[in-house]
Write a protein that holds these residues in place. Structure first.
Motif, mmCIF file in Angstrom:
data_model
loop_
_atom_site.group_PDB
_atom_site.id
_atom_site.type_symbol
_atom_site.label_atom_id
_atom_site.label_comp_id
_atom_site.label_asym_id
_atom_site.label_seq_id
_atom_site.Cartn_x
_atom_site.Cartn_y
_atom_site.Cartn_z
ATOM 1 N N PHE A 116 56.939 86.926 57.596
ATOM 2 C CA PHE A 116 56.471 88.302 57.762
ATOM 3 C C PHE A 116 54.941 88.366 57.842
ATOM 4 O O PHE A 116 54.394 89.210 58.558
ATOM 5 N N ALA A 117 54.268 87.469 57.136
ATOM 6 C CA ALA A 117 52.808 87.409 57.241
ATOM 7 C C ALA A 117 52.393 86.961 58.639
ATOM 8 O O ALA A 117 51.424 87.484 59.214
ATOM 9 N N GLN A 120 52.756 89.860 60.958
ATOM 10 C CA GLN A 120 51.677 90.828 60.775
ATOM 11 C C GLN A 120 50.391 90.341 61.441
ATOM 12 O O GLN A 120 49.663 91.124 62.079
ATOM 13 N N LEU A 123 50.580 90.901 65.101
ATOM 14 C CA LEU A 123 50.321 92.313 65.414
ATOM 15 C C LEU A 123 48.825 92.588 65.504
ATOM 16 O O LEU A 123 48.355 93.288 66.416
ATOM 17 N N SER A 211 61.820 89.588 61.051
ATOM 18 C CA SER A 211 60.355 89.642 61.134
ATOM 19 C C SER A 211 59.899 90.021 62.539
ATOM 20 O O SER A 211 58.893 90.714 62.708
ATOM 21 N N TYR A 214 60.421 93.727 62.820
ATOM 22 C CA TYR A 214 59.380 94.405 62.034
ATOM 23 C C TYR A 214 58.115 94.601 62.856
ATOM 24 O O TYR A 214 57.504 95.685 62.845
ATOM 25 N N ALA A 215 57.714 93.587 63.595
ATOM 26 C CA ALA A 215 56.478 93.661 64.365
ATOM 27 C C ALA A 215 56.630 94.497 65.633
ATOM 28 O O ALA A 215 55.711 95.218 66.024
ATOM 29 N N THR A 219 56.749 99.825 63.477
ATOM 30 C CA THR A 219 55.554 100.673 63.468
ATOM 31 C C THR A 219 55.679 101.867 64.406
ATOM 32 O O THR A 219 54.797 102.719 64.440
#
Length: 280
Positions: A116-117, A120, A123, A211, A214-215, A219
């Motif tokens: 997940f890092a 991020q 992104l 993950s 998520y990216a 958002t």
């Protein structure tokens, strides 16, 4: 065409950075698997963000049709599979290793955090890249960043089922091809993921990767964090668990007994024949 060339340059740069970091990590700290997952997630998400840009804007801002999107997606997944052998950047795959008792709790948690890092960081990189506005496509993408289009185009139940089925198909294929040559395994899985994306584009885009989802879509406005988590986190986990159960017949972390398949031998010789052979 210049827009496509710039996108290709972006892909090559991201892949080169990831490959260099991976080689450096393997040589210096081979035991730090969570850093390898961080790099794998970063490269995958960074490339998929550009593919998403081509898909959303390329057709009317750069003359790039869906055929270009699917080709770029297939190439991105294939190259990622080649340079990131042994790691995936996919939390579902990491959790599968944990369910099979291949990794411990600490290693699993660190790998998940790294994935997940990495997503991020990708992104942030993509956001900086879009602000450069190197093409009309990227200029429009930069203006649309705050109002991006969600990938979740279906009701929650339908979207969750889509991710479950997609993850089930992907993980069953991955398990079946696990002992096959990398030369065969990588393009087949890349082709499957591209097909799932194409079929699921009107529902969830079938990311089968928490993950990555998520990216690419968390958002974007339109749904709450809980709704996104239900579809893109719980869905792939359920699909992965079902695939593991169907393939192995059990979940090693919870059951040692095979729940689906009998271990009895298929063919048994008649007792009379065996006794005659023993007498001889």
């Amino acid at each position: 065409m210049s827009g496509l060339n710039i996108s290709l340059g972006y892909f090559i740069t991201v892949v080169a950075i990831g490959a260099f970091a991976r080689v450096l990590l393997v040589r210096k700290r081979p035991q730090w698997s969570f850093l390898a997952e961080f790099i794998a997630a970063f490269v995958l998400v960074a490339c998929r963000l550009e593919v998403q840009t081509i898909s959303e804007i390329g057709q009317w801002a750069g003359g790039l049709g869906s055929d270009v999107t699917l080709t770029m997606l297939f190439l991105a997944i294939s190259v990622h599979g080649v340079i990131m052998q042994g790691v995936t950047g996919n939390p579902s795959v990491t959790l599968m290793g944990f369910l099979q008792k291949e990794t411990g709790v600490l290693s699993t948690v660190l790998s998940l955090a790294g994935q997940f890092a990495g997503a991020q960081l990708a992104l942030l990189l993509a956001g900086w890249y879009w602000t450069m506005e190197l093409t009309d496509m990227h200029m429009i993408k930069n203006l649309m960043t705050a109002e991006c289009s969600t990938s979740l185009q279906a009701p929650l139940i339908q979207g969750t089922i889509t991710e479950v089925v997609s993850a089930l198909a992907f993980h069953l294929a991955a398990l079946s091809l696990h002992h096959r040559s990398q030369l065969l395994r990588t393009p087949l899985l890349a082709l499957l993921l591209t097909f799932l994306y194409y079929v699921g584009s009107g529902y969830t885009s079938a990311y089968v990767n928490p993950s990555l989802a998520y990216a690419l879509t968390f958002t974007c406005p339109g749904h709450t964090m809980a709704e996104y988590a239900l579809v893109y986190w719980l869905g792939p986990f359920v699909g992965m668990t079902l695939a593991l159960l169907l393939y192995r017949g059990n979940i090693p972390l919870f059951f040692t007994k095979n729940l689906l398949f009998s271990k009895k031998t298929r063919f048994r010789s008649p007792k009379g024949k065996n006794s005659e052979e023993k007498r001889k």
